[in-house]
Every structure is written in structure tokens, then in C-alpha cells.
Design a protein around this motif. Sequence first.
Motif, PDB file in Angstrom:
ATOM      1  N   GLY A 221      42.463  39.566   9.786  1.00  0.00           N
ATOM      2  CA  GLY A 221      41.813  38.282   9.554  1.00  0.00           C
ATOM      3  C   GLY A 221      42.310  37.151  10.427  1.00  0.00           C
ATOM      4  N   PHE A 222      43.221  37.436  11.345  1.00  0.00           N
ATOM      5  CA  PHE A 222      43.813  36.376  12.172  1.00  0.00           C
ATOM      6  C   PHE A 222      42.783  35.531  12.915  1.00  0.00           C
ATOM      7  N   PRO A 223      41.774  36.134  13.581  1.00  0.00           N
ATOM      8  CA  PRO A 223      40.827  35.287  14.319  1.00  0.00           C
ATOM      9  C   PRO A 223      40.083  34.284  13.445  1.00  0.00           C
ATOM     10  N   LEU A 224      39.885  34.577  12.154  1.00  0.00           N
ATOM     11  CA  LEU A 224      39.232  33.614  11.276  1.00  0.00           C
ATOM     12  C   LEU A 224      40.197  32.532  10.785  1.00  0.00           C
ATOM     13  N   MET A 225      41.494  32.806  10.854  1.00  0.00           N
ATOM     14  CA  MET A 225      42.491  31.799  10.488  1.00  0.00           C
ATOM     15  C   MET A 225      42.713  30.783  11.605  1.00  0.00           C
ATOM     16  N   LEU A 226      42.449  31.200  12.842  1.00  0.00           N
ATOM     17  CA  LEU A 226      42.799  30.380  13.995  1.00  0.00           C
ATOM     18  C   LEU A 226      42.132  29.005  14.013  1.00  0.00           C
ATOM     19  N   PRO A 227      40.823  28.885  13.739  1.00  0.00           N
ATOM     20  CA  PRO A 227      40.230  27.545  13.793  1.00  0.00           C
ATOM     21  C   PRO A 227      40.887  26.553  12.833  1.00  0.00           C
ATOM     22  N   ARG A 228      41.299  27.014  11.648  1.00  0.00           N
ATOM     23  CA  ARG A 228      41.994  26.115  10.727  1.00  0.00           C
ATOM     24  C   ARG A 228      43.348  25.702  11.313  1.00  0.00           C
ATOM     25  N   ALA A 229      44.091  26.670  11.876  1.00  0.00           N
ATOM     26  CA  ALA A 229      45.367  26.335  12.513  1.00  0.00           C
ATOM     27  C   ALA A 229      45.158  25.353  13.659  1.00  0.00           C
ATOM     28  N   GLN A 230      44.078  25.558  14.408  1.00  0.00           N
ATOM     29  CA  GLN A 230      43.770  24.653  15.512  1.00  0.00           C
ATOM     30  C   GLN A 230      43.478  23.245  15.000  1.00  0.00           C
ATOM     31  N   PHE A 232      44.633  21.865  12.200  1.00  0.00           N
ATOM     32  CA  PHE A 232      45.893  21.254  11.764  1.00  0.00           C
ATOM     33  C   PHE A 232      46.705  20.775  12.961  1.00  0.00           C
ATOM     34  N   TRP A 233      46.644  21.503  14.057  1.00  0.00           N
ATOM     35  CA  TRP A 233      47.408  21.143  15.260  1.00  0.00           C
ATOM     36  C   TRP A 233      46.782  19.961  15.996  1.00  0.00           C
ATOM     37  N   GLY A 234      45.424  19.967  16.106  1.00  0.00           N
ATOM     38  CA  GLY A 234      44.778  18.971  16.948  1.00  0.00           C
ATOM     39  C   GLY A 234      44.019  17.879  16.236  1.00  0.00           C
ATOM     40  N   GLY A 235      43.701  18.092  14.945  1.00  0.00           N
ATOM     41  CA  GLY A 235      42.986  17.069  14.201  1.00  0.00           C
ATOM     42  C   GLY A 235      41.513  16.983  14.518  1.00  0.00           C
ATOM     43  N   THR A 236      40.967  17.982  15.222  1.00  0.00           N
ATOM     44  CA  THR A 236      39.547  17.948  15.599  1.00  0.00           C
ATOM     45  C   THR A 236      38.892  19.287  15.291  1.00  0.00           C
ATOM     46  N   TRP A 237      37.558  19.260  15.237  1.00  0.00           N
ATOM     47  CA  TRP A 237      36.774  20.476  15.015  1.00  0.00           C
ATOM     48  C   TRP A 237      36.358  21.080  16.355  1.00  0.00           C
ATOM     49  N   ASN A 238      35.981  22.367  16.307  1.00  0.00           N
ATOM     50  CA  ASN A 238      35.328  23.037  17.439  1.00  0.00           C
ATOM     51  C   ASN A 238      36.148  23.016  18.726  1.00  0.00           C
ATOM     52  N   GLU A 239      37.461  23.031  18.581  1.00  0.00           N
ATOM     53  CA  GLU A 239      38.383  23.064  19.721  1.00  0.00           C
ATOM     54  C   GLU A 239      38.159  21.886  20.677  1.00  0.00           C
ATOM     55  N   GLU A 240      37.799  20.749  20.118  1.00  0.00           N
ATOM     56  CA  GLU A 240      37.686  19.537  20.923  1.00  0.00           C
ATOM     57  C   GLU A 240      39.091  19.050  21.282  1.00  0.00           C
ATOM     58  N   PRO A 241      39.224  18.161  22.268  1.00  0.00           N
ATOM     59  CA  PRO A 241      40.560  17.662  22.646  1.00  0.00           C
ATOM     60  C   PRO A 241      41.318  17.118  21.445  1.00  0.00           C
ATOM     61  N   ALA A 242      42.616  17.381  21.414  1.00  0.00           N
ATOM     62  CA  ALA A 242      43.446  16.989  20.276  1.00  0.00           C
ATOM     63  C   ALA A 242      43.524  15.471  20.149  1.00  0.00           C
ATOM     64  N   VAL A 243      43.576  15.038  18.895  1.00  0.00           N
ATOM     65  CA  VAL A 243      43.839  13.635  18.566  1.00  0.00           C
ATOM     66  C   VAL A 243      45.092  13.649  17.700  1.00  0.00           C
ATOM     67  N   PRO A 244      46.282  13.570  18.322  1.00  0.00           N
ATOM     68  CA  PRO A 244      47.535  13.796  17.594  1.00  0.00           C
ATOM     69  C   PRO A 244      47.702  12.935  16.351  1.00  0.00           C
ATOM     70  N   GLU A 245      47.217  11.694  16.397  1.00  0.00           N
ATOM     71  CA  GLU A 245      47.406  10.838  15.222  1.00  0.00           C
ATOM     72  C   GLU A 245      46.576  11.302  14.027  1.00  0.00           C
ATOM     73  N   ARG A 246      45.568  12.153  14.268  1.00  0.00           N
ATOM     74  CA  ARG A 246      44.781  12.682  13.159  1.00  0.00           C
ATOM     75  C   ARG A 246      45.265  14.068  12.739  1.00  0.00           C
ATOM     76  N   ALA A 247      46.164  14.657  13.512  1.00  0.00           N
ATOM     77  CA  ALA A 247      46.616  16.023  13.237  1.00  0.00           C
ATOM     78  C   ALA A 247      47.635  16.031  12.107  1.00  0.00           C
ATOM     79  N   ILE A 248      47.739  17.187  11.483  1.00  0.00           N
ATOM     80  CA  ILE A 248      48.676  17.377  10.372  1.00  0.00           C
ATOM     81  C   ILE A 248      49.978  17.995  10.863  1.00  0.00           C
ATOM     82  N   ALA A 249      49.894  18.852  11.875  1.00  0.00           N
ATOM     83  CA  ALA A 249      51.091  19.567  12.351  1.00  0.00           C
ATOM     84  C   ALA A 249      51.068  19.660  13.869  1.00  0.00           C
ATOM     85  N   HIS A 250      50.980  18.517  14.535  1.00  0.00           N
ATOM     86  CA  HIS A 250      50.870  18.529  15.993  1.00  0.00           C
ATOM     87  C   HIS A 250      52.240  18.685  16.648  1.00  0.00           C
ATOM     88  N   ASP A 251      52.268  19.387  17.776  1.00  0.00           N
ATOM     89  CA  ASP A 251      53.443  19.408  18.643  1.00  0.00           C
ATOM     90  C   ASP A 251      52.946  19.341  20.080  1.00  0.00           C
TER      91      ASP A 251
END
Length: 335
Positions: A221-230, A232-251
Motif C-alpha cells: 500500500g505504500f504508493p497510496l500512502m505517498l500523496p498524504r506524506a507529500q 504533510f511535507w509540502g502543504g499542497t495537493w497534487n505534488e504542487e510546489p511546497a509551501v513550507p509555512e502550510r506544511a505539517i512536517a516540512h524539512d
Amino acid sequence: MLVDAHAHLLPRDYPADAPECFPRMEPIDGDTARTLLFGTMRYRARDVFFDAERRVAAQDASGVDMEVVSPMPPLLRYDLPAADGLSLARHVNEFTATLSGAAPERLVGLGMVPLQDPDTATAELAAIRDQGLRGVEIASNVLGASIGDERFVPFFAEAQRLDLAVFVHAMPARTDRLPASAMGTYVVGVEGALAAASMIAGGTAGKCPDLRISFSHAAGGFPLMLPRAQYFWGGTWNEEPAVPERAIAHDDGPSPIEYARRFYYDSLVFDRRAIRYLIDLLGPDRLLVGSDFPAMPREEPAGATLRGMDLPADVLAAITGENALRWLGLPTPRA
């Protein structure tokens, strides 16, 4: 060219003076198959598991040009004492080298190690390379411990240094949340997901950026988990450019999907719709053909679903062969 990157073997025999905890292979009257006895396991192993001539004939019958053969997963017994685990691994690796050496253009072998003792397992990788094996198979967990745990980082770092491929086969961990009958289906899917996720979340993927690692059954099930992880990391949908201030777990490192696109995945997911999702999310350069042969029957002919998907010729060539050769560190044929 079609490379089956997920196929298994069993040694024909084990030493007569082997410890009692070793497997046994007993003959069957009037049959070329043998019975594998390993703890409570009894399994009828057809001769194609251990006979190179029969394997090549089976490849020809299915339209397979090359097989990557790894030990049948029940042999990955991390509950054995480390010394016995090493002895078993060395016997299986010697057999694997002999089997693949009988038809080197058609059979590529992967070894095994006693990963219950990470130091011993790490030291054994050089011997695997010196036997001509192209990599190592490990289970998705080690007695319930995540393969992404920091104790295994030196093992993966050494595999990277030695230019060895790693194949992670999903193996059930102890659980009472599903009935035993689900171990080969749902639990294996969960285990693949946990193994791949742990390599990212635990930091190993970042510490070993050149590690060539593949996961059975597309890491469950890893590939279906990835968009949620993405998200949390980037704060955006559909692999759009990250917005760190909206992210939950950005690095500041690569995103989860960027890490995931360093891995390889066999496409044994049994449905063209799932394969299309994997191509779209992970990329056609990350997927391999797998069959679990001979533990499971191959699709006939091999790769039939992929060939029926109207994929571009370069995408089909990558998935059916070129990606596997790259994962193994072997040269790809010129177009």
C-alpha cells in the motif's frame, strides 16, 4: 527483452550434518519434486525450484529472457541463532551461485544474510559479491523491527559501497489484527508499505542515496500512502510546489515522493489499473516485472498485462527489461 525480477529458488539438499534447525528436502517416490520440511512447514517443491535446465525451459515456455532468482522467503529465518543463520545463508548462497552459474545469461542470483545480527550480515556482503551474486534479498522486517531502523544503516551503506542490489520481500510480522488466512494477502501488503516508508522516515534513504533497492509487489500500500506524506511535507495537493509555512512536517531535504522515486518496485499487482497508477506516480523507470515463480504461476505469457496496455514502446522496454538491468547494475542493451 523480458526480465523476471522476482522469482525464487530452493536448494535441492542440505548437508547431512546440518543443525536440527536447518530445513530438509526429502525425496518423493515416483516424482522429481521434493518436500521441503522447515519447522512446521511442509511444502512440495517442484524440480524447477532447483534444476537450472528446468528453469530455462520454463523461461522459454513463458517468454522470459532472464530471471532474478532469490531464496524462497521462508528461508529468511531471522529467529535462528546468528551462527546457524550464517551457516544456512552460506549454504543457500553457494547453491544460488551454482544454479545461476549453470546458465549465467538466463539466471541472476541474489544471496541472503542473517540480518538478525546486522554486523555479521554486513560482513557477509563481500562474500556474496565475490560469489558472483548481484545482490541480496532481505525480509521487510527483522523479528518485527523496521528495516529503516538505524541499526541497519551500516548494512545498507555496505551494500551501496559494494554495488549490490537489495530486494525487499514482504514477510508477515506477528499480528493478531487479521486472521492467519490473511497473512499472504493483506498483511504482506501492509508489510511492504511499512518497509518502504521506514526507509524514508527512518533516514536510511537519505544516508544511502545511491542504494539500488527494490520492493516486492510494488511495496504493497505504500504508493497510496505517498500523496498524504507529500501533503504533510509540502502543504499542497497534487505534488504542487511546497509551501513550507502550510506544511505539517516540512524539512529541507528531498520530498517523500522524491525519495520514493529512487526505489524500484516489481509490478506484480495483478491489475492494469494499479500499474497505470504506479507509472503515473512513480515513473516508468521505477517498475520491474515480477512473478513469484515458481511459488506462484506466471502470467502466460509473461508480461501479458503490460503488453496489453498500449504503453509507448520505450516505456514497455523500460519496465520489461531495462529497469531491472539498471537495478542489478548490469549493462542495458543498445537500442
